[in-house]
Design an enzyme around this catalytic site. Structure first.
Site, PDB file in Angstrom:
ATOM      1  N   PHE A 138       0.923  -1.148  -0.030  1.00  0.00           N
ATOM      2  CA  PHE A 138      -0.080  -0.063   0.087  1.00  0.00           C
ATOM      3  C   PHE A 138       1.111   1.180  -0.076  1.00  0.00           C
ATOM      4  O   PHE A 138       1.711   1.157   0.845  1.00  0.00           O
ATOM      5  CB  PHE A 138      -0.866  -0.038   1.190  1.00  0.00           C
ATOM      6  CG  PHE A 138      -2.044   1.188   1.154  1.00  0.00           C
ATOM      7  CD1 PHE A 138      -3.074   0.890   0.453  1.00  0.00           C
ATOM      8  CD2 PHE A 138      -1.613   2.324   1.700  1.00  0.00           C
ATOM      9  CE1 PHE A 138      -3.973   2.261   0.110  1.00  0.00           C
ATOM     10  CE2 PHE A 138      -2.541   3.650   1.681  1.00  0.00           C
ATOM     11  CZ  PHE A 138      -3.935   3.300   0.919  1.00  0.00           C
ATOM     12  N   ASP A 223       9.321   2.995   1.754  1.00  0.00           N
ATOM     13  CA  ASP A 223       8.190   3.657   1.985  1.00  0.00           C
ATOM     14  C   ASP A 223       7.954   3.461   3.604  1.00  0.00           C
ATOM     15  O   ASP A 223       7.740   2.490   4.082  1.00  0.00           O
ATOM     16  CB  ASP A 223       6.874   3.231   1.462  1.00  0.00           C
ATOM     17  CG  ASP A 223       5.694   3.860   1.810  1.00  0.00           C
ATOM     18  OD1 ASP A 223       5.469   4.469   2.916  1.00  0.00           O
ATOM     19  OD2 ASP A 223       4.577   3.662   1.080  1.00  0.00           O
ATOM     20  N   LYS A 252       2.239   9.320   8.549  1.00  0.00           N
ATOM     21  CA  LYS A 252       1.417   8.773   9.618  1.00  0.00           C
ATOM     22  C   LYS A 252       1.944   9.386  10.848  1.00  0.00           C
ATOM     23  O   LYS A 252       1.493  10.515  11.536  1.00  0.00           O
ATOM     24  CB  LYS A 252       1.696   7.365   9.498  1.00  0.00           C
ATOM     25  CG  LYS A 252       0.340   6.902   8.458  1.00  0.00           C
ATOM     26  CD  LYS A 252      -0.074   5.593   8.681  1.00  0.00           C
ATOM     27  CE  LYS A 252      -1.412   5.286   7.667  1.00  0.00           C
ATOM     28  NZ  LYS A 252      -0.895   4.923   6.510  1.00  0.00           N
TER      29      LYS A 252
END
Ligand code: PLP
Length: 410
Positions: A138, A223, A252
């Protein structure tokens, strides 16, 4: 549970919000530490932290003070002017990454961090437009990041994309090496699959990816949007393997609840973006940067990397007495094989714990990094009865795979 206020908010949500999220099961109105309160006044132990975002929990005094001071001083400058907090944050990020000469592009969230990474790659490897990414990965929802994302169902309605992406099985070093050649601009990998259910690769996988990239002259983009900023007990998960990435993306947990993302470009990619190549009106916003500085300072000052490592090991061992567990630090998944993860999410919520079924077979735990041992133990102790309740719900057919997206829809 009295349902009046919550169901009122759900009805209003349902009437006006875009359909993309469905209607959530709870309305959260306040929080403190690792606890949140819903609109009906019920408290929950938050073991998800807004999907690995609220790194210091809710209403942490350091974040509250940093944000309050900054918003009272200057909330926004645009990037036509220097803002001090952005410079300070970029300096701190380069420091914790530990790669001299790194340059930082600040943005607003994860997908924009990956968009910046894609443009940096295309500038740094002109003539190469092919990316290699992982199945079940993702990387975000905007079109470039979505092209990288290895979920066919998320991609298919919006294809084709402006970049060519080859997806390979995550964790298979040979498949990765075979897919990388002199047309490959970059390999993009999560250090552990997050949305797919906290799935770590075999040891040595990131090093193998590094080697494959070096052999082909391709770049390695890591990532760290979910894994970074202490989640696994290291500042960045990939640092555990001793590799250096060409580009690292963050979001995040970085802002401790405020929206911020970052793209860190090292080595020759640091100089790839040229003046005018990219931008973001809000990127590096002083308030978001102040929050991120408070997060990094607090992790350092309170020794949270060690805390995450130690508590993660203990918690994982505690949980493993009841159920299969994978992951490290405060980033774990409870693993089932019977599709009961959504029912476990619902049963945990009924018992006062927020967790997240990432799919039928994994329940994600990504609590605030300030989780206490007592809080961790409380969940481990409650787990057997949560699993019993979930098994009961599954056997009467009351909970299905849609439960997490609307199990208590009015
Ligand atoms: C959440 C996530 C993203 C996307 O971040 P957004 O802030 O939702 O755009 C990208 N990559 C990974 C690994 C993520 O976990």
């Amino acid at each position: 549970m009295s349902d009046n206020t919550a169901s009122m908010w759900q009805q209003r949500w349902d009437a006006v919000m875009a359909r993309n999220y469905g209607t959530p099961p709870l309305t959260l109105v306040s929080g403190s530490g690792c606890h949140v309160r819903d609109a009906d006044g019920r408290d929950y132990l938050d073991l998800l932290a807004g999907i690995a975002v609220n790194a210091l929990g809710h209403a942490h005094p350091a974040v509250v003070a940093a944000v309050s001071e900054q918003v009272a001083r200057i909330a926004h400058t645009s990037n036509l002017y220097v803002n001090e907090r952005a410079v300070e944050l970029a300096e701190r990020l380069v420091g914790i990454l530990g790669v001299a000469g790194t340059r930082v592009f600040l943005c607003n969230d994860g997908t924009t961090a990956n968009e910046a990474a894609i443009k940096t790659v295309l500038r740094a490897r002109p003539g190469r437009r092919r990316f290699v990414a992982a199945e079940n990965s993702f990387h975000g929802r905007s079109l470039g990041a979505l092209a990288l994302t290895g979920k066919e169902a998320a991609r298919a309605p919006f294809a084709p994309f402006g970049i060519e992406v080859v997806h390979v099985a995550y964790g298979d070093a040979d498949a990765l090496a075979n897919a990388v050649d002199d047309h490959t601009a970059a390999v993009v990998l999560e250090p552990t699959l997050g949305e797919a259910g906290v799935v770590p690769p075999p040891d040595g996988y990131l090093q193998a990816a590094r080697d494959a990239c070096d052999a082909a002259g391709a770049l390695l983009v890591i990532d760290e949007i979910q894994s970074g900023i202490g989640r696994t007990g290291a500042w960045f998960a990939h640092q555990r393997e001793g590799i250096v990435a060409d580009i690292v993306t963050l979001a995040k947990g970085l802002g401790g609840g405020l929206p911020i993302g970052a793209c860190l470009a090292t080595g020759d990619t640091a100089e790839a973006l040229q003046k005018g190549d990219h931008g973001s009106t809000f990127g590096g916003n002083p308030v978001a940067c102040a929050a991120a500085l408070a997060v990094i300072d607090t992790i350092e000052k309170d020794g949270l990397l060690d805390h995450v490592t130690t508590l993660g090991e203990r918690w994982s061992a505690q949980l493993a007495r009841t159920i299969g567990v994978r992951g490290r630090g405060l980033w774990l998944a409870l693993v089932v094989t019977d599709g009961s993860a959504p029912a476990i999410e619902v049963a945990a919520r009924d018992a006062g714990f927020l967790v997240n079924a990432t799919g039928p077979d994994a329940v994600r735990l990504a609590p605030p990094l300030v989780l206490t041992e007592a809080e961790a133990t409380a969940f481990a102790d409650a787990l057997p009865s949560i699993l019993d309740a979930a098994a009961g719900a599954v056997s009467v057919g009351g909970v299905n795979a849609d439960a997490s997206a609307g199990g208590t829809r009015p």
